[in-house]
Design a protein around this motif. Structure first.
Motif, PDB file in Angstrom:
ATOM      1  N   ASP A 166       0.870  -1.177   0.000  1.00 17.86           N
ATOM      2  CA  ASP A 166       0.000   0.000   0.000  1.00 17.86           C
ATOM      3  C   ASP A 166       0.907   1.227   0.000  1.00 17.86           C
ATOM      4  OD1 ASP A 166      -1.822   2.013   0.384  1.00 17.86           O
ATOM      5  OD2 ASP A 166      -2.412   1.394   2.407  1.00 17.86           O
ATOM      6  N   VAL A 167       1.233   1.712  -1.190  1.00 19.77           N
ATOM      7  CA  VAL A 167       2.259   2.753  -1.297  1.00 19.77           C
ATOM      8  C   VAL A 167       1.752   4.134  -0.911  1.00 19.77           C
ATOM      9  CG1 VAL A 167       3.456   1.449  -3.097  1.00 19.77           C
ATOM     10  CG2 VAL A 167       1.832   3.250  -3.751  1.00 19.77           C
ATOM     11  N   ALA A 214      12.031  -6.689  -7.324  1.00 23.10           N
ATOM     12  CA  ALA A 214      11.822  -5.597  -6.377  1.00 23.10           C
ATOM     13  C   ALA A 214      11.364  -6.141  -5.034  1.00 23.10           C
ATOM     14  CB  ALA A 214      10.784  -4.616  -6.923  1.00 23.10           C
ATOM     15  N   SER A 215      11.604  -5.333  -3.995  1.00 25.63           N
ATOM     16  CA  SER A 215      11.138  -5.646  -2.642  1.00 25.63           C
ATOM     17  C   SER A 215      10.622  -4.376  -1.989  1.00 25.63           C
ATOM     18  CB  SER A 215      12.281  -6.224  -1.794  1.00 25.63           C
ATOM     19  OG  SER A 215      12.714  -7.460  -2.303  1.00 25.63           O
ATOM     20  N   PHE A 216       9.473  -4.499  -1.317  1.00 23.88           N
ATOM     21  CA  PHE A 216       8.922  -3.407  -0.518  1.00 23.88           C
ATOM     22  C   PHE A 216       9.177  -3.688   0.960  1.00 23.88           C
ATOM     23  CE2 PHE A 216       5.869  -2.431  -4.070  1.00 23.88           C
ATOM     24  CZ  PHE A 216       6.148  -1.077  -4.178  1.00 23.88           C
ATOM     25  N   ALA A 217       9.600  -2.674   1.703  1.00 19.43           N
ATOM     26  CA  ALA A 217       9.736  -2.769   3.158  1.00 19.43           C
ATOM     27  C   ALA A 217       9.940  -1.361   3.712  1.00 19.43           C
ATOM     28  CB  ALA A 217      10.898  -3.673   3.556  1.00 19.43           C
ATOM     29  N   ASP A 222       9.022   4.798   9.130  1.00 16.43           N
ATOM     30  CA  ASP A 222       8.143   5.969   9.103  1.00 16.43           C
ATOM     31  C   ASP A 222       6.710   5.602   8.730  1.00 16.43           C
ATOM     32  OD1 ASP A 222       8.407   5.397   6.425  1.00 16.43           O
ATOM     33  OD2 ASP A 222       9.093   7.391   5.825  1.00 16.43           O
ATOM     34  N   GLY A 223       6.448   4.300   8.620  1.00 15.59           N
ATOM     35  CA  GLY A 223       5.103   3.851   8.295  1.00 15.59           C
ATOM     36  C   GLY A 223       4.796   3.787   6.821  1.00 15.59           C
ATOM     37  N   LEU A 224       5.784   4.033   5.963  1.00 13.56           N
ATOM     38  CA  LEU A 224       5.596   4.020   4.519  1.00 13.56           C
ATOM     39  C   LEU A 224       6.510   2.968   3.889  1.00 13.56           C
ATOM     40  CD1 LEU A 224       5.659   7.884   3.964  1.00 13.56           C
ATOM     41  CD2 LEU A 224       3.627   6.415   4.031  1.00 13.56           C
ATOM     42  N   PRO A 225       5.989   2.094   3.031  1.00 14.76           N
ATOM     43  CA  PRO A 225       6.824   1.061   2.407  1.00 14.76           C
ATOM     44  C   PRO A 225       7.768   1.654   1.375  1.00 14.76           C
ATOM     45  CG  PRO A 225       4.607   0.970   1.500  1.00 14.76           C
ATOM     46  CD  PRO A 225       4.572   1.978   2.615  1.00 14.76           C
ATOM     47  N   ASP A 226       9.052   1.440   1.574  1.00 14.73           N
ATOM     48  CA  ASP A 226      10.073   1.882   0.628  1.00 14.73           C
ATOM     49  C   ASP A 226      10.328   0.779  -0.392  1.00 14.73           C
ATOM     50  OD1 ASP A 226      10.623   4.363   2.213  1.00 14.73           O
ATOM     51  OD2 ASP A 226      11.227   2.862   3.692  1.00 14.73           O
ATOM     52  N   LEU A 227      11.025   1.099  -1.460  1.00 18.83           N
ATOM     53  CA  LEU A 227      11.162   0.187  -2.598  1.00 18.83           C
ATOM     54  C   LEU A 227      12.624  -0.006  -2.966  1.00 18.83           C
ATOM     55  CD1 LEU A 227       9.854  -1.401  -5.011  1.00 18.83           C
ATOM     56  CD2 LEU A 227       9.795   0.793  -6.235  1.00 18.83           C
ATOM     57  N   PHE A 228      13.032  -1.274  -3.096  1.00 15.32           N
ATOM     58  CA  PHE A 228      14.390  -1.608  -3.546  1.00 15.32           C
ATOM     59  C   PHE A 228      14.275  -2.417  -4.834  1.00 15.32           C
ATOM     60  CE2 PHE A 228      18.281  -4.228  -3.544  1.00 15.32           C
ATOM     61  CZ  PHE A 228      19.244  -3.220  -3.429  1.00 15.32           C
ATOM     62  N   LEU A 242       7.881   8.901   0.021  1.00 15.17           N
ATOM     63  CA  LEU A 242       7.636  10.229   0.582  1.00 15.17           C
ATOM     64  C   LEU A 242       6.185  10.410   1.018  1.00 15.17           C
ATOM     65  CD1 LEU A 242       9.587  12.345  -2.070  1.00 15.17           C
ATOM     66  CD2 LEU A 242      10.434  11.446   0.116  1.00 15.17           C
ATOM     67  N   GLY A 243       5.349   9.413   0.738  1.00 10.36           N
ATOM     68  CA  GLY A 243       3.935   9.522   1.046  1.00 10.36           C
ATOM     69  C   GLY A 243       3.126   9.897  -0.175  1.00 10.36           C
ATOM     70  N   ARG A 244       1.831   9.544  -0.140  1.00 12.51           N
ATOM     71  CA  ARG A 244       0.900   9.864  -1.218  1.00 12.51           C
ATOM     72  C   ARG A 244       1.365   9.327  -2.570  1.00 12.51           C
ATOM     73  NH1 ARG A 244      -1.112  16.063   0.231  1.00 12.51           N
ATOM     74  NH2 ARG A 244      -1.792  15.588   2.373  1.00 12.51           N
ATOM     75  N   GLY A 245       2.063   8.192  -2.545  1.00 12.79           N
ATOM     76  CA  GLY A 245       2.470   7.557  -3.790  1.00 12.79           C
ATOM     77  C   GLY A 245       3.663   8.182  -4.469  1.00 12.79           C
ATOM     78  N   LYS A 246       4.423   9.002  -3.761  1.00 12.34           N
ATOM     79  CA  LYS A 246       5.613   9.642  -4.323  1.00 12.34           C
ATOM     80  C   LYS A 246       6.866   8.998  -3.724  1.00 12.34           C
ATOM     81  CE  LYS A 246       2.894  12.822  -6.151  1.00 12.34           C
ATOM     82  NZ  LYS A 246       2.600  12.904  -7.601  1.00 12.34           N
TER      83      LYS A 246
END
Length: 713
Positions: A166-167, A214-217, A222-228, A242-246
């Motif tokens: 949930d990005v 890719a991996s999300f974690a 900060d409560g937001l899934p980052d992307l590698f 950064l939030g809100r899909g950015k």
């Protein structure tokens, strides 16, 4: 411009049509361990000059008998298409009658499976239907030329992963598809099974990179899934959410810019030292490309790519990064004695010795897997033999889960490469039976592999492995006993598809061009006793509208492709047909109806969006659990969750280890899903957090909803 079509979907073309004209520069590619002949001579075949060019290769790496047969078939096909009395444009050459034979065989298998299902105890009265068109998703996977029109046996054809999270924080799971050519795409979930493309605004397309997975974690809590994202020799990338899909690319400042760039693959976030920050393990395969580049900027494959494991100098070390906080990472592989090498495409973790620290299992696609025990976050100790005396030889997919509800984590590993001997491929052109596809590959390998290579693989299982956890560090391999063998498998997505409390397995499979069609498998878990093959019963196979092949690529025989062997004595556009196949998958509730759906990332094709009608067929009971760590990492990765219920059959405990492992090569950020079978309520939930704390919930536990559990401080 004239357009013609040629269907090449079934012959074993390890030597591709256009490679025939380049044999002077390339060795015949092979995935398997060929048995050498005395002098490497190749029987005379095909167009004048071809044999001499190939025969010169013999003292380097001889063609096997099936490769010679393939060469004859290719050349005969091209003669039929391009002879003096070539038919009008639009002619299709299909020398094996593959499409008709395949569909007939699939229908026979379907009827047999329907009959077998009459004796199943597991609930199976539901189906999946492909709603790709309705979903709005328009992602299309595109392979590099070395895996398509210039096909050669190189690791590019292993394809790509996909990841889910949930990005944008709207409570719906979004999907990130990974590509080779044309860029990756992020699709936002609008609800009710509908999606929109937000790649451009999110800034995660990587259009000029040849990506792998890719991996999300949530690496910064900060409560937001980052992307590698990993690539083939173009560096790996960390995107901060950064939030809100950015997203923002913070690779350079993070310390994850790998130099020199390597042939990276699966990446695993886990907190190896339990400091509350997610660390990162990145697998690197080995050198399977050379320095010259092809269309789209990809590095051209080595002609002997699948023999690379034989040469230690070509191996590449996988990397363990410690999370230092603040978006910074440090390579600590040497410091923690984890300098792994082994042609590894993926890895996963689990606390097998239950000391509170996650241990690491690393695959090898050409040799033995490795299991590293975590010594309380201070170092890793290789202990494969103590736990897994024999591992698959060509491992591709991996997942720890409790398949029999005994509270212990079992291990499923899929093996693709053991199924790739020439004789087995040749036999499989005509044999689509379950008997053929559910067997191990020892018989085929023992015929074709050299004595030396058989000896090197003597400690390996030549097929899938399923390790049942007996407790106290003891495992037994039971794949054949419980029906876990499959044909040409890539990865696995494990989830409770029928909400009966027992987790099932979706297996992606198939090669695509230039080999025959192979099914994806659905293994329904029958009460923790065995798996039953159910892909036909559940509507996963055959594919929608029997779409088992597609236009794979088009050659411009009057332009850039005129030297391609398929263009001999031909002008205009030529379309070549190949089979459809899947690579990665994820299981999630796309339409929020409580049951689980399946999305795939295909090979040179658009995804399948397989929507389940389980909730329409029966009243289901389930619970989704989202973990929020406070002392532990925010995602709760490494936590063990136990859900206790009292059902009509007695008390049951459903156990999940939260590893984020969602499918082939990929890690996702999703809630845990618990099917509750007929239980109307939950007695209690226990969470053992990575911090070592145990948290118990007993009051007013809801069902048929999403429950968020926040770690007590």
């Amino acid at each position: 411009m004239k357009t013609s079509k040629i269907r090449i979907g079934g012959p074993p073309l390890d030597t591709a049509p256009n490679d025939v004209a380049r044999q002077a520069e390339r060795r015949p590619p092979a995935r398997h361990l060929s048995r050498s002949s005395a002098n490497g001579a190749v029987p005379e075949a095909g167009a004048p000059g071809t044999v001499s060019r190939i025969a010169r290769m013999g003292n380097i790496w001889p063609l096997t008998s099936w490769e010679c047969a393939a060469l004859l078939l290719i050349l005969n096909s091209t003669r039929a298409l391009f002879g003096a009395d070539t038919a009008a444009a639009g002619q299709i050459v299909n020398p094996l009658g593959l499409n008709e034979n395949t569909l007939r065989s699939l229908e026979e298998n379907k009827q047999k499976q329907i009959q077998a299902a009459k004796g199943w105890k597991v609930f199976h009265d539901f189906q999946f239907s492909d709603r790709y068109e309705e979903s709005g998703i328009r992602f299309e996977h595109h392979p590099v030329d070395d895996a398509a029109k210039n096909y050669m046996a190189v690791h590019y054809d292993h394809g790509n992963g996909m990841a889910v999270a949930d990005v944008d924080g709207d409570g719906r799971l979004d999907i990130y598809f990974v590509n080779q050519l044309g860029g990756n795409q992020l699709w936002r979930n609008l609800g009710h099974g509908k999606f929109e493309d937000i790649t451009a605004s999110a800034g995660v397309g990587l259009e000029d990179k040849i990506c792998v997975t890719a991996s999300f974690a949530d690496m910064d809590n900060d409560g937001l899934p980052d992307l590698f994202v990993t690539t083939v020799r173009m560096g790996n990338f960390l995107f901060k959410n950064l939030g809100r899909g950015k997203f923002k690319d913070i690779t350079l400042e993070s310390g994850l810019e790998l130099r020199p760039a390597r042939h990276s693959s699966g990446a695993v976030f886990f907190d190896f030292n339990n400091d509350g920050l997610l660390d990162l393990f990145v697998t690197n395969v080995g050198v399977y490309t050379r320095n010259e580049k092809g269309r789209g900027g990809f590095y051209l494959g080595r002609s002997d790519a699948f023999q690379g494991w034989r040469f230690p100098a070509r191996s590449e070390q996988s990397i363990l990064y410690r999370n230092l906080g603040g978006g910074k990472f440090k390579d600590v592989s040497k410091e923690l004695a984890l300098e792994h090498r082994g042609w590894s495409g993926d890895a996963t973790f689990c606390d097998l010795n239950e000391d509170g620290y996650p241990d690491l299992y690393v695959l090898s696609m050409s040799g033995e897997d490795r299991y590293y025990e975590n010594d309380r976050g201070k170092r890793f100790v290789e202990k494969t033999a103590a736990y897994f005396p024999k591992t698959p030889w060509g491992s591709m997919g991996v997942k720890f889960f409790d398949y029999n509800l005994d509270g212990r984590m079992d291990l499923f590993v899929t093996d693709m490469h053991s199924d790739m001997t020439g004789l087995q491929i040749k036999a499989g052109e005509k044999d689509y039976s379950a008997r053929f596809e559910k067997q191990k590959s020892e018989a085929w390998c023992s015929i074709e592999w050299s004595a030396e290579n058989l000896a090197r693989a003597s400690n390996c299982i030549l097929g899938n492995a399923f390790y049942q956890n007996q407790g106290q560090g003891k495992f037994i391999e039971v794949s054949d006993k419980i029906g876990a063998e499959t044909y040409w498998p890539w990865g696995i997505s494990v989830a409770d598809l029928n909400a009966d409390g027992y987790e099932d397995v979706f297996v992606t499979a198939g090669m695509g061009y230039p080999l025959r069609y192979a099914i994806n498998s659905v293994l329904l878990n029958e009460g923790g006793q065995q798996f039953v093959d159910s892909e036909f019963v559940l509507g996963v196979e055959p594919r929608k509208a029997n779409r088992i092949e597609k236009e794979f690529f088009t050659l411009d025989c009057s332009g850039e492709d005129k030297k391609n062997a398929l263009c001999r004595e031909k002008t205009g556009l030529l379309t070549v047909i190949g089979t459809t196949s899947s690579r990665s998958s994820a299981v999630l509730d796309l339409d929020d109806d409580g049951d689980l759906d399946i999305v795939t990332n295909e090979w040179n094709d658009h995804p399948q969006v397989l929507i389940s009608n389980l909730s329409d067929k029966k009243q289901i009971h389930y619970l989704k659990i989202k973990l929020i760590g406070t002392v532990s990492n925010r995602d709760g990765l490494g936590a063990t969750v136990k859900v206790h219920v009292a059902s009509p059959e007695g008390a049951k405990t459903y156990t999940r280890y939260h590893d984020g492992k969602s499918g082939y090569l990929s890690q996702s950020s999703m809630p845990l899903y618990f099917g509750l079978d007929d239980a109307p309520q939950i007695d209690r939930i226990e969470v053992r957090w990575p911090s070592g704390k145990t948290q118990t919930l007993t009051e007013k536990i809801p069902i048929n909803t999403l429950l968020t559990i926040t770690e007590d401080r």
